[in-house]
Motif scaffolding. Structure first.
Motif, PDB file in Angstrom:
ATOM      1  N   LEU A 187       0.809  -1.220   0.000  1.00 25.79           N
ATOM      2  CA  LEU A 187       0.000   0.000   0.000  1.00 25.79           C
ATOM      3  C   LEU A 187       0.844   1.273   0.000  1.00 25.79           C
ATOM      4  O   LEU A 187       0.405   2.309  -0.495  1.00 25.79           O
ATOM      5  CB  LEU A 187      -0.930   0.008   1.220  1.00 25.79           C
ATOM      6  N   VAL A 188       2.043   1.177   0.528  1.00 27.35           N
ATOM      7  CA  VAL A 188       2.910   2.359   0.641  1.00 27.35           C
ATOM      8  C   VAL A 188       3.187   2.979  -0.728  1.00 27.35           C
ATOM      9  O   VAL A 188       3.280   4.197  -0.867  1.00 27.35           O
ATOM     10  CB  VAL A 188       4.236   1.979   1.335  1.00 27.35           C
ATOM     11  N   ASN A 189       3.281   2.127  -1.753  1.00 28.62           N
ATOM     12  CA  ASN A 189       3.651   2.611  -3.083  1.00 28.62           C
ATOM     13  C   ASN A 189       2.486   2.664  -4.055  1.00 28.62           C
ATOM     14  O   ASN A 189       2.687   2.747  -5.267  1.00 28.62           O
ATOM     15  CB  ASN A 189       4.752   1.705  -3.652  1.00 28.62           C
ATOM     16  N   LEU A 190       1.263   2.603  -3.543  1.00 27.63           N
ATOM     17  CA  LEU A 190       0.087   2.638  -4.413  1.00 27.63           C
ATOM     18  C   LEU A 190      -0.606   4.001  -4.334  1.00 27.63           C
ATOM     19  O   LEU A 190      -0.737   4.572  -3.247  1.00 27.63           O
ATOM     20  CB  LEU A 190      -0.902   1.531  -4.016  1.00 27.63           C
ATOM     21  N   TYR A 191      -1.053   4.472  -5.497  1.00 32.53           N
ATOM     22  CA  TYR A 191      -1.743   5.759  -5.558  1.00 32.53           C
ATOM     23  C   TYR A 191      -3.073   5.667  -6.300  1.00 32.53           C
ATOM     24  O   TYR A 191      -3.882   6.586  -6.222  1.00 32.53           O
ATOM     25  CB  TYR A 191      -0.837   6.803  -6.240  1.00 32.53           C
ATOM     26  N   ASP A 192      -3.294   4.573  -6.990  1.00 34.90           N
ATOM     27  CA  ASP A 192      -4.543   4.367  -7.718  1.00 34.90           C
ATOM     28  C   ASP A 192      -5.624   3.909  -6.742  1.00 34.90           C
ATOM     29  O   ASP A 192      -5.496   2.859  -6.115  1.00 34.90           O
ATOM     30  CB  ASP A 192      -4.327   3.299  -8.792  1.00 34.90           C
ATOM     31  N   PRO A 193      -6.712   4.685  -6.581  1.00 37.81           N
ATOM     32  CA  PRO A 193      -7.762   4.316  -5.610  1.00 37.81           C
ATOM     33  C   PRO A 193      -8.317   2.919  -5.835  1.00 37.81           C
ATOM     34  O   PRO A 193      -8.625   2.212  -4.865  1.00 37.81           O
ATOM     35  CB  PRO A 193      -8.834   5.390  -5.832  1.00 37.81           C
ATOM     36  N   GLU A 194      -8.435   2.510  -7.096  1.00 37.74           N
ATOM     37  CA  GLU A 194      -8.979   1.173  -7.384  1.00 37.74           C
ATOM     38  C   GLU A 194      -8.048   0.089  -6.841  1.00 37.74           C
ATOM     39  O   GLU A 194      -8.503  -0.887  -6.220  1.00 37.74           O
ATOM     40  CB  GLU A 194      -9.160   1.002  -8.890  1.00 37.74           C
ATOM     41  N   LEU A 195      -6.741   0.258  -7.041  1.00 36.78           N
ATOM     42  CA  LEU A 195      -5.782  -0.719  -6.541  1.00 36.78           C
ATOM     43  C   LEU A 195      -5.707  -0.699  -5.023  1.00 36.78           C
ATOM     44  O   LEU A 195      -5.607  -1.745  -4.375  1.00 36.78           O
ATOM     45  CB  LEU A 195      -4.396  -0.443  -7.127  1.00 36.78           C
ATOM     46  N   ILE A 196      -5.760   0.501  -4.460  1.00 39.10           N
ATOM     47  CA  ILE A 196      -5.737   0.607  -2.997  1.00 39.10           C
ATOM     48  C   ILE A 196      -6.944  -0.111  -2.406  1.00 39.10           C
ATOM     49  O   ILE A 196      -6.828  -0.839  -1.409  1.00 39.10           O
ATOM     50  CB  ILE A 196      -5.715   2.095  -2.568  1.00 39.10           C
ATOM     51  N   ALA A 197      -8.091   0.066  -3.020  1.00 33.66           N
ATOM     52  CA  ALA A 197      -9.300  -0.619  -2.554  1.00 33.66           C
ATOM     53  C   ALA A 197      -9.141  -2.132  -2.659  1.00 33.66           C
ATOM     54  O   ALA A 197      -9.540  -2.876  -1.754  1.00 33.66           O
ATOM     55  CB  ALA A 197     -10.513  -0.150  -3.362  1.00 33.66           C
ATOM     56  N   THR A 198      -8.553  -2.602  -3.751  1.00 29.32           N
ATOM     57  CA  THR A 198      -8.361  -4.041  -3.949  1.00 29.32           C
ATOM     58  C   THR A 198      -7.479  -4.635  -2.861  1.00 29.32           C
ATOM     59  O   THR A 198      -7.789  -5.687  -2.289  1.00 29.32           O
ATOM     60  CB  THR A 198      -7.729  -4.313  -5.328  1.00 29.32           C
ATOM     61  N   VAL A 199      -6.374  -3.969  -2.547  1.00 32.42           N
ATOM     62  CA  VAL A 199      -5.453  -4.485  -1.532  1.00 32.42           C
ATOM     63  C   VAL A 199      -6.102  -4.447  -0.152  1.00 32.42           C
ATOM     64  O   VAL A 199      -5.980  -5.396   0.639  1.00 32.42           O
ATOM     65  CB  VAL A 199      -4.126  -3.705  -1.550  1.00 32.42           C
ATOM     66  N   GLN A 222     -13.521  -0.372   5.756  1.00 32.64           N
ATOM     67  CA  GLN A 222     -13.825   1.057   5.658  1.00 32.64           C
ATOM     68  C   GLN A 222     -12.820   1.771   4.744  1.00 32.64           C
ATOM     69  O   GLN A 222     -13.188   2.707   4.027  1.00 32.64           O
ATOM     70  CB  GLN A 222     -13.835   1.677   7.052  1.00 32.64           C
ATOM     71  N   ARG A 223     -11.566   1.310   4.756  1.00 34.53           N
ATOM     72  CA  ARG A 223     -10.570   1.875   3.841  1.00 34.53           C
ATOM     73  C   ARG A 223     -10.947   1.573   2.387  1.00 34.53           C
ATOM     74  O   ARG A 223     -10.706   2.386   1.488  1.00 34.53           O
ATOM     75  CB  ARG A 223      -9.191   1.303   4.145  1.00 34.53           C
ATOM     76  N   VAL A 224     -11.525   0.395   2.178  1.00 36.32           N
ATOM     77  CA  VAL A 224     -11.998   0.070   0.827  1.00 36.32           C
ATOM     78  C   VAL A 224     -13.006   1.117   0.380  1.00 36.32           C
ATOM     79  O   VAL A 224     -12.921   1.666  -0.730  1.00 36.32           O
ATOM     80  CB  VAL A 224     -12.636  -1.336   0.786  1.00 36.32           C
ATOM     81  N   LEU A 225     -13.960   1.418   1.258  1.00 39.92           N
ATOM     82  CA  LEU A 225     -15.023   2.359   0.897  1.00 39.92           C
ATOM     83  C   LEU A 225     -14.507   3.787   0.757  1.00 39.92           C
ATOM     84  O   LEU A 225     -15.079   4.583   0.012  1.00 39.92           O
ATOM     85  CB  LEU A 225     -16.134   2.297   1.947  1.00 39.92           C
ATOM     86  N   GLU A 226     -13.439   4.113   1.465  1.00 43.28           N
ATOM     87  CA  GLU A 226     -12.856   5.443   1.304  1.00 43.28           C
ATOM     88  C   GLU A 226     -12.300   5.635  -0.111  1.00 43.28           C
ATOM     89  O   GLU A 226     -12.259   6.749  -0.626  1.00 43.28           O
ATOM     90  CB  GLU A 226     -11.734   5.645   2.324  1.00 43.28           C
ATOM     91  N   ASN A 227     -11.872   4.546  -0.706  1.00 45.44           N
ATOM     92  CA  ASN A 227     -11.292   4.611  -2.044  1.00 45.44           C
ATOM     93  C   ASN A 227     -12.262   4.210  -3.141  1.00 45.44           C
ATOM     94  O   ASN A 227     -12.056   4.540  -4.306  1.00 45.44           O
ATOM     95  CB  ASN A 227     -10.051   3.718  -2.105  1.00 45.44           C
ATOM     96  N   LYS A 228     -13.319   3.487  -2.763  1.00 46.64           N
ATOM     97  CA  LYS A 228     -14.327   3.073  -3.731  1.00 46.64           C
ATOM     98  C   LYS A 228     -15.666   2.995  -2.987  1.00 46.64           C
ATOM     99  O   LYS A 228     -16.037   1.959  -2.447  1.00 46.64           O
ATOM    100  CB  LYS A 228     -13.964   1.716  -4.341  1.00 46.64           C
ATOM    101  N   ASP A 229     -16.379   4.115  -2.984  1.00 49.49           N
ATOM    102  CA  ASP A 229     -17.529   4.231  -2.098  1.00 49.49           C
ATOM    103  C   ASP A 229     -18.721   3.363  -2.479  1.00 49.49           C
ATOM    104  O   ASP A 229     -19.667   3.225  -1.708  1.00 49.49           O
ATOM    105  CB  ASP A 229     -17.976   5.693  -1.966  1.00 49.49           C
ATOM    106  N   ASP A 230     -18.678   2.751  -3.662  1.00 52.97           N
ATOM    107  CA  ASP A 230     -19.784   1.894  -4.078  1.00 52.97           C
ATOM    108  C   ASP A 230     -19.382   0.417  -4.087  1.00 52.97           C
ATOM    109  O   ASP A 230     -20.025  -0.405  -4.743  1.00 52.97           O
ATOM    110  CB  ASP A 230     -20.285   2.297  -5.462  1.00 52.97           C
ATOM    111  N   ASP A 231     -18.339   0.077  -3.346  1.00 54.52           N
ATOM    112  CA  ASP A 231     -17.855  -1.305  -3.344  1.00 54.52           C
ATOM    113  C   ASP A 231     -18.841  -2.203  -2.592  1.00 54.52           C
ATOM    114  O   ASP A 231     -18.933  -2.164  -1.368  1.00 54.52           O
ATOM    115  CB  ASP A 231     -16.477  -1.387  -2.699  1.00 54.52           C
TER     116      ASP A 231
END
Length: 393
Positions: A187-199, A222-231
């Motif tokens: 996660l430290v090196n990720l910036y894409d919200p979709e990828l962050i949500a996946t991890v 909750q971190r998933v939803l912060e990056n992808k609110d319709d997950d």
């Protein structure tokens, strides 16, 4: 004479001259065996005396082209691979030799040494997976296999295949905490919200299903939803956790979010649960009534909602609201017997609770029209007409 000159150059430390002499002797012989002996001497002089490591590597490589099993040349290159400047080239020479002899212990070391010089991500992943496979299948070193596979996955966190292989190793090792560290490290090196949500989604599953830490699982979902609110996966997971742990306020918020995203039929059913939570779980009748109205805005004739509103308003003695609900029930009731009962209820409330005899009379009249022989309705009308001094009508 050449042997003596060779000895003389060595004794007098004329290493450049010795190297040149040896090159000439290699070119001048037709014997591969003799050439190999001179080449080994030349390589040793270049490495240890002239300090021309690159040229020495050239000679060792030439020796191995002619004699792949030459242990002196192999040992020399294994010594030189420790020098960072020559590690890549020496590794490339030794790798096929190790493969030929199935020297897997040495192969895994040389593959690891070459990684720092490989920029191509697919190739790096391929090498790391091979390292992991060697550790696992040949060395039985599952921890080392896990570490290599973890690095391979972090090279490309979009690879479901690599993540699946990583989870297999984690399962065999029971290494769920290391897997958490691997996921968090990515996660430290990720910036894409979709990828962050996946991890975070993977992280939440590990916490919930493997470590049984629902508190951390909730944080991850909750971190998933912060990056992808319709997950929907995250919403359903939080719904399950909050339901199991009897956390009505948090469950209600999740159901609301799900309802906002759902098509009408599913939205209706979710709002039913929201209304029931407001009423039974949180003791919020006003909010419950408001939510039941939202249900009816989707399906006006939805009887569970009408019945719930009826009960809510009766419990709060809001009789005007009760008769309003009864009127809505009458719109959707086709059974004459049920309609009769509803009108009797409405008439009684108008008469006894709202002091509105005219509305009560209207309902009894309607019963009389639908059931001309209904004695109870006729008796009620007689009483109300007399009470209102309307008997002349």
């Amino acid at each position: 004479a050449l042997d003596e000159l060779e000895r003389l150059y060595a004794v007098t430390a004329r290493w450049d001259d010795l190297a040149e002499l040896l090159r000439g002797r290699i070119e001048g012989t037709t014997s591969e065996t003799v050439a190999r002996v001179h080449r080994l001497t030349l390589a040793d002089v270049l490495e240890k005396r002239v300090r021309d490591i690159s040229a020495a590597v050239d000679q060792y490589e030439q020796i191995l082209v002619a004699d792949v099993d030459n242990r002196v040349a192999i040992a020399a290159l294994e010594r030189l691979i420790l020098q960072a400047d020559y590690r890549q080239r020496v590794g490339e020479i030794l790798e096929p030799i190790y493969r030929k002899h199935d020297w897997w212990q040495k192969l895994v070391v040389v593959l690891d040494a070459q990684l720092e010089f490989v920029d191509n991500v697919p190739r790096r992943i391929e090498m790391l997976k091979e390292i992991a496979a060697i550790h696992y299948n040949r060395g039985g070193a599952m921890s080392k296999a896990y570490r290599s596979m973890a690095i391979a996955w972090q090279e490309d966190v979009t690879s479901d295949e690599t993540y699946g292989q990583l989870c297999v190793l984690a399962e065999k090792l029971g290494a769920w905490e290391p897997l958490v560290e691997t996921l968090e490290g990515a996660l430290v090196n990720l910036y894409d919200p979709e990828l962050i949500a996946t991890v975070h989604r993977d992280l939440a599953r590990v916490y919930e299903e493997k470590i049984n830490d629902t508190a951390q699982a909730v944080v991850a979902w909750q971190r998933v939803l912060e990056n992808k609110d319709d997950d929907l996966v995250a919403l359903k997971a939080l719904e399950r956790i909050f339901s199991n742990e009897r956390r009505p306020a948090e469950l209600l918020a999740i159901l609301r979010r799900r309802a906002d995203l759902a098509p009408d039929v599913e939205r209706r059913d979710l709002l039913v649960r929201v209304a029931e939570l407001h009423d039974k779980g949180l003791g919020q009748p006003d909010e419950a009534a408001e939510t039941w109205e939202q249900v009816l805005s989707i399906e006006p004739g939805f009887w569970p909602a009408l019945n719930a509103l009826d009960e809510l308003h009766r419990g709060r003695q809001n009789y005007q609201a009760v008769v309003d609900v009864i009127a809505r029930k009458l719109e959707f009731s086709e059974d004459l017997s049920d309609r009769r009962d509803l009108r009797f209820r409405a008439a009684k409330i108008y008469e006894e609770k709202l002091a509105d005899s005219l509305q009560a009379i209207a309902h009894y009249r309607q019963i009389g029209e639908e059931f001309p022989e209904d004695v109870d309705a006729l008796a009620a009308l007689d009483r109300l007409y007399e009470k209102e001094e309307s008997w002349r009508e």
